[in-house]
Design an enzyme around this catalytic site. Sequence first.
Site, PDB file in Angstrom:
ATOM      1  N   LYS A  54     -35.401 -57.253  -9.490  1.00  0.00           N
ATOM      2  CA  LYS A  54     -35.076 -57.786  -8.159  1.00  0.00           C
ATOM      3  C   LYS A  54     -36.348 -58.224  -7.443  1.00  0.00           C
ATOM      4  O   LYS A  54     -36.404 -59.295  -6.838  1.00  0.00           O
ATOM      5  CB  LYS A  54     -34.325 -56.726  -7.340  1.00  0.00           C
ATOM      6  CG  LYS A  54     -32.906 -56.498  -7.854  1.00  0.00           C
ATOM      7  CD  LYS A  54     -32.246 -55.249  -7.318  1.00  0.00           C
ATOM      8  CE  LYS A  54     -30.906 -55.033  -8.017  1.00  0.00           C
ATOM      9  NZ  LYS A  54     -30.262 -53.755  -7.712  1.00  0.00           N
ATOM     10  N   GLN A  98     -30.358 -48.459  -4.050  1.00  0.00           N
ATOM     11  CA  GLN A  98     -30.140 -48.483  -5.508  1.00  0.00           C
ATOM     12  C   GLN A  98     -29.321 -47.260  -5.921  1.00  0.00           C
ATOM     13  O   GLN A  98     -29.699 -46.123  -5.626  1.00  0.00           O
ATOM     14  CB  GLN A  98     -31.508 -48.508  -6.220  1.00  0.00           C
ATOM     15  CG  GLN A  98     -31.429 -48.723  -7.706  1.00  0.00           C
ATOM     16  CD  GLN A  98     -30.900 -50.114  -8.100  1.00  0.00           C
ATOM     17  OE1 GLN A  98     -31.273 -51.120  -7.506  1.00  0.00           O
ATOM     18  NE2 GLN A  98     -30.024 -50.153  -9.080  1.00  0.00           N
ATOM     19  N   ASP A 121     -25.748 -56.187  -0.507  1.00  0.00           N
ATOM     20  CA  ASP A 121     -24.988 -55.796  -1.702  1.00  0.00           C
ATOM     21  C   ASP A 121     -23.483 -55.992  -1.467  1.00  0.00           C
ATOM     22  O   ASP A 121     -22.685 -55.868  -2.396  1.00  0.00           O
ATOM     23  CB  ASP A 121     -25.254 -54.315  -2.046  1.00  0.00           C
ATOM     24  CG  ASP A 121     -26.042 -54.159  -3.341  1.00  0.00           C
ATOM     25  OD1 ASP A 121     -26.089 -55.129  -4.132  1.00  0.00           O
ATOM     26  OD2 ASP A 121     -26.594 -53.071  -3.566  1.00  0.00           O
TER      27      ASP A 121
END
Length: 282
Positions: A54, A98, A121
């Site tokens: 990322k 995460q 997200d």
Amino acid sequence: MSARVISGKEVAEEILSNDLRLRVEKLKGKNIVPKLVVILVGEMKASASYVAQKEKFAGKAGIESEVRRFEDTISEEEILDEINKINTDSSIHGVIVQLPLPKHISVTKVLNSIDPSKDVDGFTPSNVGKLFLGEDTLVSCTPKGIMSILKSADVNLTGMNVTVIGRSNIVGKPVSILCQQQNATVTMCHSKTRDLNAKLADADVIIVAAGVPKFINGDQIPNGAVVVDVGIHNIEGKLCGDVDFESASKKASAITPVPGGVGPMTVCALIENTIIAAERSS
Ligand code: NAP
């Protein structure tokens, strides 16, 4: 038949060059540098590797990214405090946590504490709700990446039969809704589905997100179907997906590989969402 391999890596690079970099330049012209913060708890090797991918893609797009690392002994309250600080920091446009998190921390509580306008997200109830209502929102990254892959392969979903294997909140459910919104007829399968092969027999597009290595093989795939393999597994140091690529590529008309298929598109979607969040803040 030998399937066309749809490279998510190449599609992501095209989106980067033809779209994302230009949008970032435009924002920079207005003195806005899109910024993503990744919260990483603990030392999980796979998580660290995803975060590195990322960061790399963010760098290529010209956006700022910062990884905030915490020991796995961090309390739930401390993480919630951190997210609260990020929510009120106007220089940060997107934040992700995460997963997985250590067991003593509630994933639901943590995700629900993210300001929906920074939820790149697309996991907060507000953004999931908007997605289901067909409203403009930050769409979660893997389903968004899958839709971009299908578009890049010129798959017009109108009237098509799409079979999705998996009903998770992060892949199966949202991708089913997105396909249905593009006028596909969607069959969503799961571990209690009776006669899975019958559900695959008349599929034009098969999206496999079961989390089981090489779960689907060529014998189960109708001639000419498009196959999207979401799974990712490390089996004795070798990566594979939820689809047995070798046999499936003899039956499918097009197929995504693992690695290099859905994975890079997920990362690309995350960076695009951060840019969208920055554009909306301007
Ligand atoms: P998950 O939460 O474990 O969900 C798996 C789904 O598959 C569940 O709905 C489960 O049914 C269903 N399933 C399991 N065994 C089945 C069977 N025998 N027959 C039919 N359905 C079955 O997984 P996920 O988070 O959606 O992820 C799926 C895979 O994609 C994993 O390999 C994951 O690592 C990968 N992934 C990749 C990316 C990427 O960027 N490339 C992103 C996200 C996930 P039940 O609901 O009945 O249990």
